[in-house]
Design an enzyme around this catalytic site. Sequence first.
Site, mmCIF file in Angstrom:
data_model
loop_
_atom_site.group_PDB
_atom_site.id
_atom_site.type_symbol
_atom_site.label_atom_id
_atom_site.label_comp_id
_atom_site.label_asym_id
_atom_site.label_seq_id
_atom_site.Cartn_x
_atom_site.Cartn_y
_atom_site.Cartn_z
ATOM 1 N N ASP A 113 0.995 -1.337 -0.133
ATOM 2 C CA ASP A 113 -0.068 -0.024 0.003
ATOM 3 C C ASP A 113 0.770 1.216 0.141
ATOM 4 O O ASP A 113 0.441 2.233 -0.809
ATOM 5 C CB ASP A 113 -0.762 0.045 1.288
ATOM 6 C CG ASP A 113 -1.880 -1.098 1.110
ATOM 7 O OD1 ASP A 113 -2.416 -1.557 0.194
ATOM 8 O OD2 ASP A 113 -2.585 -1.498 2.158
ATOM 9 N N GLU B 252 1.363 -1.426 5.396
ATOM 10 C CA GLU B 252 -0.041 -1.762 4.936
ATOM 11 C C GLU B 252 -0.908 -0.781 5.525
ATOM 12 O O GLU B 252 -0.844 -0.398 6.547
ATOM 13 C CB GLU B 252 -0.295 -3.152 5.437
ATOM 14 C CG GLU B 252 -1.664 -3.718 4.997
ATOM 15 C CD GLU B 252 -1.856 -4.190 3.807
ATOM 16 O OE1 GLU B 252 -2.973 -4.546 3.170
ATOM 17 O OE2 GLU B 252 -0.946 -3.929 2.775
ATOM 18 N N LYS C 119 -4.913 0.182 6.163
ATOM 19 C CA LYS C 119 -6.030 -0.064 6.129
ATOM 20 C C LYS C 119 -7.084 0.835 7.253
ATOM 21 O O LYS C 119 -6.499 1.418 7.923
ATOM 22 C CB LYS C 119 -6.386 -1.650 6.626
ATOM 23 C CG LYS C 119 -5.807 -2.589 5.740
ATOM 24 C CD LYS C 119 -6.537 -2.442 4.487
ATOM 25 C CE LYS C 119 -6.238 -3.434 3.364
ATOM 26 N NZ LYS C 119 -4.911 -3.108 2.571
#
Length: 241
Positions: free
Chosen positions: A73, A104, A106
Amino acid sequence: MADWSLPQLLSSLHNDIQTRLKIVRETIQHPGSKGDASEGVWISLLQTYLPERYRANKAFVVDSRGQFSQQMDVVVFDRQYSPFIFKYEGEMIVPAESVYAVFEAKQSADKAMVQYAQEKVASVRRLHHTSLPIPHAGGTYPAKPPLEILGGLLTFESEWTPAFGDSFRNALAADSSDGRLDIGCVASHGHFFYDKPSSDYVFESETKAATAFLFKLISTLQFSGTVPMIDVDAYGQWLAD
């Protein structure tokens, strides 16, 4: 003299990130679009405030043996000394030697998300790294060892109660090798980092989490040094195939 306030500036930086992440969570319903928007918020922060030698973007990482990582990401990579970065149809591919950190990103942290982030970080750390001796006016410096790539997790909130408790700590501690997460931010609660001397995680709860995380990341990168001299010929061998 202008009536500037440093505390207000730092607070505003965090408030901007937290507000943008909250808007993404509350207004975008499509999971893929929501994920892209969340990543964009963190990438924008890093692109704006990291020193110019660094770049941040969504990317795959590749090594000279033709192995690829999972798509990350957020990749923080060198742009001052890296000789090539591939871009194709909107996708970016970064050579393993130029990577400083991968994250990452999220909406929320839970056990499954921590494990997923660990797996993705491991896919980058397991790649092969080249390193060549560095010529200089007085001779040649020996080849530098590969950098320790930072791995991390960036979210808006935590699914655990308390947000920074034993459950979060145990999830992070489940992978202490290739998938170890070194640093991260939960914008609604604080940031965390792995403390090598104690071999344990430190959780910092604060109201300006995004700003505190940014400062901690910059401080950590300062001690990472410069990326090694990449062996371009090792990548060029693929031209014969």
